[in-house]
Scaffold this motif. Sequence first.
Motif, PDB file in Angstrom:
ATOM      1  N   ARG A   1       0.770   4.180  -2.847  1.00 36.28           N
ATOM      2  CA  ARG A   1       0.172   5.404  -2.315  1.00 36.28           C
ATOM      3  C   ARG A   1       0.025   6.457  -3.408  1.00 36.28           C
ATOM      4  NH1 ARG A   1       3.012   9.026   2.055  1.00 36.28           N
ATOM      5  NH2 ARG A   1       1.413  10.596   2.273  1.00 36.28           N
ATOM      6  N   LYS A   2      -1.165   7.025  -3.487  1.00 36.07           N
ATOM      7  CA  LYS A   2      -1.527   8.062  -4.458  1.00 36.07           C
ATOM      8  C   LYS A   2      -1.403   7.588  -5.905  1.00 36.07           C
ATOM      9  CE  LYS A   2      -0.569  11.920  -1.432  1.00 36.07           C
ATOM     10  NZ  LYS A   2       0.063  13.212  -1.267  1.00 36.07           N
TER      11      LYS A   2
ATOM     12  N   ALA B   1       0.834  -1.209   0.000  1.00 34.97           N
ATOM     13  CA  ALA B   1       0.000   0.000   0.000  1.00 34.97           C
ATOM     14  C   ALA B   1       0.863   1.250   0.000  1.00 34.97           C
ATOM     15  CB  ALA B   1      -0.933  -0.004   1.210  1.00 34.97           C
ATOM     16  N   LEU B   2       1.977   1.196   0.685  1.00 35.33           N
ATOM     17  CA  LEU B   2       2.889   2.344   0.699  1.00 35.33           C
ATOM     18  C   LEU B   2       3.450   2.607  -0.697  1.00 35.33           C
ATOM     19  CD1 LEU B   2       4.230   4.458   2.492  1.00 35.33           C
ATOM     20  CD2 LEU B   2       6.064   2.811   2.915  1.00 35.33           C
TER      21      LEU B   2
END
Length: 157
Positions: A75-76, A71-72
């Motif tokens: 991110r975005k 998820a990191l």
Amino acid sequence: MKCPFCSCADTQVVDSRVSEEGDTIRRRRRCTACDRRFTTYERVDLMMPSIVKRNGTRVDFDPAKLHGSMALALRKRPVSATALDAAVARIQERLMTSGQREVPSDHVGELVMSELRQLDPVAYVRFASVYRSFEDLREFVQAIDEFRRADDADDTD
């Protein structure tokens, strides 16, 4: 099944039902010695392999940690939570079906990079930069070139 009240080993199953999800069996039991009733639940216990880190230490596999690191990297980025969950599930499935009791963390990292390569090229390079400990810009360029070559090879298939 031993009775939780009197510890007698002789119990009878009175009723069995499968849960709505189909992953658990609920059993009502009666102790033949004290005549008390109790409920047990039966479910599959799948063992995930231990992860052997680069320094030789061993840790239990943690799907939340895997999800967090992916998820990191994502991110975005325009990747849905469902797609991320599916990627984590595929990695877990591959580890579980490998039949190995221990898996090197490098192997898990390669599985993550393979999934991220499919999901998003920017997330792939982000993860690779941390996973492979990039020191300078040249290593970023090499990772991008590697991604392009793999992408071009997929297009010719």
